[in-house]
Design a protein around this motif. Structure first.
Motif: not given
Length: 310
Positions: A25-35
């Motif tokens: 979940p935290p990695l998904f959120f971070l990578l979505l923000v990164n995208y």
């Protein structure tokens, strides 16, 4: 190129970045923000360069191409990467995998040559300012960019062509979040000697040519700066080169950490971690580096925002 597959594998399963449920979940959120930041940052920089005539110079022409490549990076890798966090099995077809591999090789090589052209541009601007307009004419700049994309295209075609000719007859699970060269070679049940030789020759050529030109350009720039009498000239020279030096350091630094693999058990997972910085973080940082450190870009942003509000 015909996507002919002689192996029994018709699709691959991408394992993703991590198999630990608590990290997903935290990695998904971070990578979505990164995208989102990567797309908005690079798209904004591309638009600023197009809309503001004072940015229609060789340096910003190269920066336009760098942002275009970084924008393409995000479209190629990140959506599929995000899918691995929300789906049980992140499946990619054989043709889709080879297409992703092609564009990865194409944009990585092209970015190397674009950064090389930017270093040469800074050398001419600082060491030969009176000849800058003639040396870095529109025709020369277009030729440099065309050559960068052509070299990237040629290398990507060779890498992908060699990969398609391999047989994949055992496991189809790629221990990565994308179709990279080395994770695919580990799955092959035929000889990978030719592929490894091709990787050594092409990657070696790209790295040696680009790093030689970049190092030589900055060595000559440093020699010129050391002979400048005014501290104001020193500051101006370093400010024009600072953003490019940071970008080159990040790109080549994380690239080396990703592909120079140590011989221990955790090297694959470590390689995936470094790849995230290489394919996701660096494309996000480039527009921030050039935007926050560059007075011309800040001025263009103010003018564009004023034009929109009025």
């Amino acid at each position: 190129m015909a996507m002919r597959n002689d192996s029994s594998v018709i699709e691959f399963i991408l394992m993703g970045l991590t198999e630990k449920p608590e990290l997903q979940p935290p990695l998904f959120f971070l990578l979505l923000v990164n995208y989102v930041v990567t797309v908005m940052g690079n798209f904004s920089l591309i638009n600023l360069i197009c809309l503001n005539s004072h940015l229609h110079t060789p340096m910003y022409f190269f920066l336009f191409n760098l942002s275009f490549i970084d924008l393409c990076y995000s479209f190629i890798f990140t959506p599929k990467m995000l899918m691995s966090f929300i789906s049980e099995r992140n499946i990619i077809s054989f043709a889709g995998c080879m297409t992703q591999l092609f564009f990865f090789c194409f944009f990585v090589s092209s970015e190397c040559y674009v950064l090389t052209a930017m270093a040469y541009d800074r050398y001419v601007a600082i060491c030969k300012p009176l000849l800058y307009t003639v040396t870095m004419s529109r025709g020369i700049c277009s030729l440099l960019m065309s050559g960068s994309y052509m070299m990237g295209f040629a290398g990507a075609m060779v890498h992908t062509g060699c990969m398609i000719r391999l047989n994949f007859c055992d496991s189809n699970i790629i221990n990565h979040y994308m179709c990279d060269i080395f994770p695919l070679l580990q799955l092959s049940c035929s000889s990978t000697y030719a592929n490894e030789l091709v990787v050594s020759i092409i990657v070696g050529t790209v790295v040696i040519v680009s790093s030689t030109v970049i190092i030589l350009s900055y060595a000559l720039i440093l020699f010129k700066v050391l002979h400048m009498s005014s501290s104001k000239d020193w500051s101006k020279a370093f400010s024009t080169c600072g953003s490019h030096i940071i970008t080159v350091g990040l790109f080549y630094g994380f690239g080396m950490l990703t592909h120079v693999k140590p011989s221990f058990a955790g090297s694959v997972d470590q390689g995936k971690s470094f790849s995230v910085f290489y394919t996701n973080v660096v494309p996000m940082l480039n527009p921030l580096i050039y935007g926050l450190r560059n007075k011309d870009v800040k001025l263009a942003l103010k003018k564009t925002l004023k034009r929109i509000t009025n």
